[in-house]
Design a protein around this motif. Structure first.
Motif, PDB file in Angstrom:
ATOM      1  N   LYS A 123     -19.732  10.658 -19.037  1.00 30.22           N
ATOM      2  CA  LYS A 123     -19.106   9.996 -17.894  1.00 30.22           C
ATOM      3  C   LYS A 123     -18.895   8.505 -18.139  1.00 30.22           C
ATOM      4  N   CYS A 124     -18.820   8.113 -19.399  1.00 27.01           N
ATOM      5  CA  CYS A 124     -18.572   6.700 -19.702  1.00 27.01           C
ATOM      6  C   CYS A 124     -17.224   6.297 -19.117  1.00 27.01           C
ATOM      7  N   ASN A 125     -17.114   5.018 -18.801  1.00 25.38           N
ATOM      8  CA  ASN A 125     -15.901   4.544 -18.142  1.00 25.38           C
ATOM      9  C   ASN A 125     -15.604   3.121 -18.583  1.00 25.38           C
ATOM     10  N   PRO A 126     -14.346   2.789 -18.842  1.00 19.85           N
ATOM     11  CA  PRO A 126     -14.029   1.435 -19.319  1.00 19.85           C
ATOM     12  C   PRO A 126     -14.358   0.338 -18.325  1.00 19.85           C
ATOM     13  N   TYR A 127     -14.596   0.708 -17.047  1.00 19.01           N
ATOM     14  CA  TYR A 127     -14.897  -0.290 -16.028  1.00 19.01           C
ATOM     15  C   TYR A 127     -16.396  -0.500 -15.835  1.00 19.01           C
ATOM     16  N   PHE A 128     -17.231   0.185 -16.608  1.00 18.24           N
ATOM     17  CA  PHE A 128     -18.675   0.021 -16.491  1.00 18.24           C
ATOM     18  C   PHE A 128     -19.223  -0.663 -17.738  1.00 18.24           C
ATOM     19  N   PHE A 129     -19.968  -1.754 -17.528  1.00 20.50           N
ATOM     20  CA  PHE A 129     -20.585  -2.498 -18.632  1.00 20.50           C
ATOM     21  C   PHE A 129     -22.085  -2.609 -18.365  1.00 20.50           C
ATOM     22  N   ALA A 130     -22.879  -2.191 -19.335  1.00 18.12           N
ATOM     23  CA  ALA A 130     -24.328  -2.124 -19.164  1.00 18.12           C
ATOM     24  C   ALA A 130     -25.032  -3.286 -19.861  1.00 18.12           C
ATOM     25  N   GLN A 131     -26.259  -3.538 -19.425  1.00 22.68           N
ATOM     26  CA  GLN A 131     -27.137  -4.509 -20.083  1.00 22.68           C
ATOM     27  C   GLN A 131     -27.994  -3.829 -21.153  1.00 22.68           C
ATOM     28  N   TYR A 132     -28.240  -2.552 -20.967  1.00 25.23           N
ATOM     29  CA  TYR A 132     -29.051  -1.732 -21.867  1.00 25.23           C
ATOM     30  C   TYR A 132     -28.847  -0.296 -21.412  1.00 25.23           C
ATOM     31  N   GLN A 133     -29.282   0.665 -22.186  1.00 23.58           N
ATOM     32  CA  GLN A 133     -29.267   2.060 -21.750  1.00 23.58           C
ATOM     33  C   GLN A 133     -30.698   2.441 -21.407  1.00 23.58           C
ATOM     34  N   ASN A 134     -30.893   3.166 -20.306  1.00 20.12           N
ATOM     35  CA  ASN A 134     -32.245   3.424 -19.791  1.00 20.12           C
ATOM     36  C   ASN A 134     -33.229   3.854 -20.871  1.00 20.12           C
ATOM     37  N   GLY A 363     -43.028  -9.302 -31.454  1.00 19.79           N
ATOM     38  CA  GLY A 363     -42.091  -9.151 -32.562  1.00 19.79           C
ATOM     39  C   GLY A 363     -40.957  -8.223 -32.198  1.00 19.79           C
ATOM     40  N   THR A 364     -40.057  -8.022 -33.150  1.00 23.90           N
ATOM     41  CA  THR A 364     -38.900  -7.148 -32.951  1.00 23.90           C
ATOM     42  C   THR A 364     -39.274  -5.717 -33.323  1.00 23.90           C
ATOM     43  N   THR A 365     -38.982  -4.778 -32.417  1.00 25.54           N
ATOM     44  CA  THR A 365     -39.321  -3.370 -32.638  1.00 25.54           C
ATOM     45  C   THR A 365     -38.128  -2.583 -33.169  1.00 25.54           C
ATOM     46  N   LEU A 366     -36.960  -2.770 -32.548  1.00 21.98           N
ATOM     47  CA  LEU A 366     -35.736  -2.093 -33.000  1.00 21.98           C
ATOM     48  C   LEU A 366     -34.649  -3.150 -33.168  1.00 21.98           C
ATOM     49  N   GLU A 367     -33.955  -3.124 -34.284  1.00 24.33           N
ATOM     50  CA  GLU A 367     -32.899  -4.096 -34.552  1.00 24.33           C
ATOM     51  C   GLU A 367     -31.526  -3.465 -34.380  1.00 24.33           C
ATOM     52  N   LYS A 368     -30.637  -4.186 -33.684  1.00 24.85           N
ATOM     53  CA  LYS A 368     -29.243  -3.764 -33.494  1.00 24.85           C
ATOM     54  C   LYS A 368     -29.182  -2.278 -33.138  1.00 24.85           C
ATOM     55  N   HIS A 369     -29.900  -1.926 -32.093  1.00 25.00           N
ATOM     56  CA  HIS A 369     -30.103  -0.529 -31.723  1.00 25.00           C
ATOM     57  C   HIS A 369     -29.036  -0.060 -30.746  1.00 25.00           C
ATOM     58  N   GLN A 370     -28.451   1.100 -31.024  1.00 24.55           N
ATOM     59  CA  GLN A 370     -27.449   1.732 -30.166  1.00 24.55           C
ATOM     60  C   GLN A 370     -28.075   2.931 -29.472  1.00 24.55           C
ATOM     61  N   ASP A 371     -27.653   3.199 -28.239  1.00 17.72           N
ATOM     62  CA  ASP A 371     -28.217   4.324 -27.494  1.00 17.72           C
ATOM     63  C   ASP A 371     -27.840   5.662 -28.116  1.00 17.72           C
ATOM     64  N   ALA A 372     -28.526   6.707 -27.675  1.00 16.70           N
ATOM     65  CA  ALA A 372     -28.363   8.046 -28.257  1.00 16.70           C
ATOM     66  C   ALA A 372     -27.168   8.806 -27.710  1.00 16.70           C
ATOM     67  N   TYR A 373     -26.481   8.278 -26.689  1.00 17.88           N
ATOM     68  CA  TYR A 373     -25.444   9.048 -25.985  1.00 17.88           C
ATOM     69  C   TYR A 373     -24.016   8.657 -26.360  1.00 17.88           C
ATOM     70  N   VAL A 374     -23.876   7.615 -27.159  1.00 24.33           N
ATOM     71  CA  VAL A 374     -22.566   7.052 -27.438  1.00 24.33           C
ATOM     72  C   VAL A 374     -21.608   8.088 -28.044  1.00 24.33           C
ATOM     73  N   GLY A 375     -22.143   9.042 -28.810  1.00 29.90           N
ATOM     74  CA  GLY A 375     -21.300  10.057 -29.443  1.00 29.90           C
ATOM     75  C   GLY A 375     -20.584  10.945 -28.455  1.00 29.90           C
ATOM     76  N   ALA A 376     -21.128  11.072 -27.241  1.00 25.13           N
ATOM     77  CA  ALA A 376     -20.509  11.927 -26.216  1.00 25.13           C
ATOM     78  C   ALA A 376     -19.453  11.185 -25.409  1.00 25.13           C
ATOM     79  N   CYS A 377     -19.330   9.874 -25.621  1.00 25.98           N
ATOM     80  CA  CYS A 377     -18.349   9.066 -24.896  1.00 25.98           C
ATOM     81  C   CYS A 377     -16.985   9.185 -25.558  1.00 25.98           C
ATOM     82  N   LYS A 378     -15.963   9.502 -24.792  1.00 24.61           N
ATOM     83  CA  LYS A 378     -14.622   9.739 -25.335  1.00 24.61           C
ATOM     84  C   LYS A 378     -13.635   8.636 -24.962  1.00 24.61           C
TER      85      LYS A 378
END
Length: 379
Positions: A123-134, A363-378
């Protein structure tokens, strides 16, 4: 001359930019809503009440954390006020409720907190911008739990969309065993039954996502119930400044993960923290305040980058997608789903040089980390 003056007034009025801000000043997220409000207020003050140098109106209303009331408020924002941007809700349930109307009206929704998995994926949408993914805060926490050698962990969260996202995120990277997975009522304040359940499970550690008043009550009862020797690990929302100041000493040693921390060293963040502490009686800002501040700075940059031509929605979206402001978190970029690719940090509750109990960057735990759901966004 009169016609010219009328035309000038019409142009000036048309240039006003309207931002709808739905605030959680009552209801289950009231403490968090107050933190976000303070971040918004500081940003509005910093910007001189403008966006991109253009006159702006920031329409702020409390909706009490109720998704139905959020829908009613957004309808008023759209139909009566004609807003150009929207932000505010703390809860994922409210974000999911109001999204469809905003998207249909082509109003950019810049989240000042929730990053629901649904909006990150199908349900990604070009009008929604997030600060992080839950999930991402918890993926970082799961990695920390591995590094600490926790082999059997009890998980606890409220039974609503963000609660499920957060526990799923932890389990995604955590390699140990889950002794129990407990879902509570949203806004619950008595955890006697859950603490008895945890005591019986005898875990190595407890991972809890219980933001605001829920976390305050849980930690107090957890320690008071004789479990102070069981390590607590959390996403930053459950061990942020609002919880720390309300609980006090029992918070010492709690590990938590976040995409921002007040002692992160970059010029924008240093200036923000100093200004916040000066304005708000010396207290440290929470992640909610930081995200609210960043949200309005993102709007400001986008309006400036389109030369104030906010009716050109495609240009506005492009400007939002390629932010030119200095974020408090430092460098980041948006993934294909408009969710950030960014660092996540480990914080530990300790004492600063003033003896104040607060989060401290480990310290830093995850670097340049992308969420797990991005592949389902069309998109």
């Amino acid at each position: 001359a009169l016609c010219g003056a009328a035309a000038l007034n019409a142009t000036a009025h048309a240039a006003d930019i309207k931002v709808g801000i739905a605030l959680d000043l009552s209801g289950p997220f009231s403490a968090l809503g107050a933190e976000a409000r303070d971040g918004f207020e500081l940003a509005i003050e910093k910007l001189g009440g403008k966006l991109g140098g253009q006159p702006a109106e920031f329409i702020r209303n409390d909706f009490g954390g109720n998704p139905e009331q959020a829908n009613q408020l957004v309808a008023r924002f759209l139909q009566r006020d004609g807003i150009d941007f929207f932000t505010g809700p703390i809860g994922s349930n409210a974000a999911l409720a109001v999204g469809p109307a905003l998207f249909a009206a082509k109003v950019p929704y810049l989240s000042a907190n929730p990053g629901p998995s649904a909006y990150a994926g199908e349900k990604c949408n070009p009008y929604f911008f997030a600060q992080y993914q839950n999930d991402t805060y918890d993926e970082a926490a799961g990695k920390v739990a591995n590094e600490k050698g926790y082999r059997n962990v009890v998980l606890i969260a409220p039974n609503y969309p963000a609660g499920k996202d957060h526990l799923n995120g932890f389990k995604r990277l955590y390699k140990g065993g889950v002794k129990d997975e407990i879902y509570t009522k949203l806004g619950q304040i008595d955890y006697a039954a859950e603490i008895a359940q945890i005591r019986a499970a005898k875990p190595d550690a407890v991972f809890f996502f219980l933001p605001g008043g829920m976390g305050i009550n849980f930690v107090k009862q957890f320690v008071g119930g004789g479990l102070k020797d069981v390590p607590l690990i959390a996403p930053g929302f459950s061990a942020d400044e609002d919880v720390i100041q309300a609980v006090g000493e029992p918070m010492l040693g709690v590990l938590n993960t976040a995409h921002w921390t007040h002692d992160l060293q970059n010029p924008a963040n240093t200036e923000f923290v100093a200004a916040f502490r000066q304005k708000y009686a010396g207290r440290y800002p929470s992640v909610y305040a930081a995200m609210a501040y960043d949200t309005l700075m993102a709007m400001d940059a986008a309006v400036r980058d389109v030369g104030g031509k906010i009716d050109d929605r495609e240009a506005v979206l492009k400007a939002l997608k390629n932010p030119s402001f200095k974020s408090l978190r430092g460098e980041f970029q948006y993934g294909a789903n408009n969710f950030p690719v960014q660092n996540y940090y480990l914080r530990e509750v300790g004492k600063d040089a003033e003896g104040r109990i607060t989060n401290k960057l480990v310290g830093t735990t995850l670097e340049k980390h992308q969420d797990a759901y991005v592949g389902a966004c069309k998109m």
